[in-house]
Design a protein around this motif. Structure first.
Motif, PDB file in Angstrom:
ATOM      1  N   LYS A  47       0.721 -10.299  -6.033  1.00 62.29           N
ATOM      2  CA  LYS A  47      -0.079 -11.489  -5.674  1.00 62.29           C
ATOM      3  C   LYS A  47      -0.679 -11.572  -4.468  1.00 62.29           C
ATOM      4  N   SER A  48      -0.617 -10.774  -3.539  1.00 67.92           N
ATOM      5  CA  SER A  48      -0.972 -10.712  -2.131  1.00 67.92           C
ATOM      6  C   SER A  48      -2.768 -10.189  -2.137  1.00 67.92           C
ATOM      7  N   VAL A  49      -3.122 -10.315  -1.018  1.00 71.42           N
ATOM      8  CA  VAL A  49      -4.287  -9.605  -0.858  1.00 71.42           C
ATOM      9  C   VAL A  49      -4.458  -8.353  -1.052  1.00 71.42           C
ATOM     10  N   PHE A  50      -3.317  -7.551  -0.769  1.00 72.46           N
ATOM     11  CA  PHE A  50      -3.077  -6.155  -0.844  1.00 72.46           C
ATOM     12  C   PHE A  50      -2.916  -5.648  -2.396  1.00 72.46           C
ATOM     13  N   GLY A  51      -2.497  -6.494  -3.188  1.00 73.27           N
ATOM     14  CA  GLY A  51      -2.215  -6.015  -4.325  1.00 73.27           C
ATOM     15  C   GLY A  51      -1.025  -4.934  -4.946  1.00 73.27           C
ATOM     16  N   ASN A  52      -0.366  -4.862  -3.704  1.00 79.34           N
ATOM     17  CA  ASN A  52       0.839  -3.734  -3.976  1.00 79.34           C
ATOM     18  C   ASN A  52       1.633  -3.934  -2.734  1.00 79.34           C
ATOM     19  N   ARG A  53       2.856  -3.453  -2.555  1.00 78.92           N
ATOM     20  CA  ARG A  53       3.624  -3.267  -1.209  1.00 78.92           C
ATOM     21  C   ARG A  53       2.846  -2.526  -0.334  1.00 78.92           C
ATOM     22  N   VAL A  54       2.997  -2.970   0.953  1.00 77.50           N
ATOM     23  CA  VAL A  54       2.291  -2.194   2.089  1.00 77.50           C
ATOM     24  C   VAL A  54       3.452  -2.100   3.341  1.00 77.50           C
ATOM     25  N   ALA A  55       3.315  -0.788   3.861  1.00 76.37           N
ATOM     26  CA  ALA A  55       4.036  -0.649   5.117  1.00 76.37           C
ATOM     27  C   ALA A  55       3.768  -1.767   6.368  1.00 76.37           C
ATOM     28  N   HIS A  56       4.787  -1.897   7.054  1.00 75.22           N
ATOM     29  CA  HIS A  56       4.865  -2.737   8.243  1.00 75.22           C
ATOM     30  C   HIS A  56       3.729  -2.001   9.159  1.00 75.22           C
ATOM     31  N   GLY A  57       2.812  -2.773   9.628  1.00 73.64           N
ATOM     32  CA  GLY A  57       1.824  -2.354  10.617  1.00 73.64           C
ATOM     33  C   GLY A  57       2.575  -1.748  11.693  1.00 73.64           C
ATOM     34  N   ILE A  58       3.346  -2.423  12.211  1.00 73.58           N
ATOM     35  CA  ILE A  58       4.103  -1.960  13.419  1.00 73.58           C
ATOM     36  C   ILE A  58       4.807  -0.645  13.162  1.00 73.58           C
ATOM     37  N   LEU A  59       5.396  -0.388  11.850  1.00 76.54           N
ATOM     38  CA  LEU A  59       6.091   0.759  11.590  1.00 76.54           C
ATOM     39  C   LEU A  59       4.888   1.927  11.674  1.00 76.54           C
ATOM     40  N   VAL A  60       3.942   1.735  11.147  1.00 75.62           N
ATOM     41  CA  VAL A  60       2.861   2.782  11.162  1.00 75.62           C
ATOM     42  C   VAL A  60       2.411   2.923  12.555  1.00 75.62           C
TER      43      VAL A  60
END
Length: 139
Positions: A47-60
């Protein structure tokens, strides 16, 4: 191997590549305490703007730390600062290449500035920024 200030040159580059896994996200949740549903819930993420689970920006962005601390300048480097711009999402299964490039050497302050760029397997830039480091005194 490490590079001292005197061994560095403008344009010098190094990189590190990693595929982001479910385990990476789960471990980062435990370490950081960030259990935002967009990272851990397929339902919420859909339901988010990404449409699917995303990795944490700080992890990346931590992949950049691996390059700086292990390759360029390498072991003994003091990571002093980082400006980041999160440009695109990273999904589970994306392979990220974190690259650093020496862009400025401030010899009198013994500080180096490096352009930092992380890209997906398709070439999409996901994070851009600038790191400030103090290279090791000895190799």
């Amino acid at each position: 191997m490490s590079y001292t200030l005197e061994q560095l040159s403008i344009g010098q580059k190094a990189s590190f590549e990693k595929t982001i896994s479910e385990a990476d996200i789960q471990m980062f949740c435990g370490i950081s305490g960030d259990i935002n549903p967009v990272h851990v819930s397929s339902v919420a993420a859909s339901k988010s703007v990404f449409g699917n689970r995303v990795a944490h920006g700080i992890l990346v962005s931590g992949l950049t730390s691996a390059v700086l601390g292990m390759q360029l300048p390498g072991p003994g480097t003091i990571y002093m600062g980082q400006d980041l711009r999160f440009v695109a999402p990273v999904y589970i299964g994306d392979t990220i290449t974190a690259e650093v490039e020496v862009v400025e050497i401030l010899a009198e302050k013994r500080i180096v500035k490096l352009k930092t760029t992380s890209t997906k397997q398709d070439g999409t830039v996901v994070i851009s920024g600038m790191a400030t480091v103090r290279p090791p005194e000895k190799t």
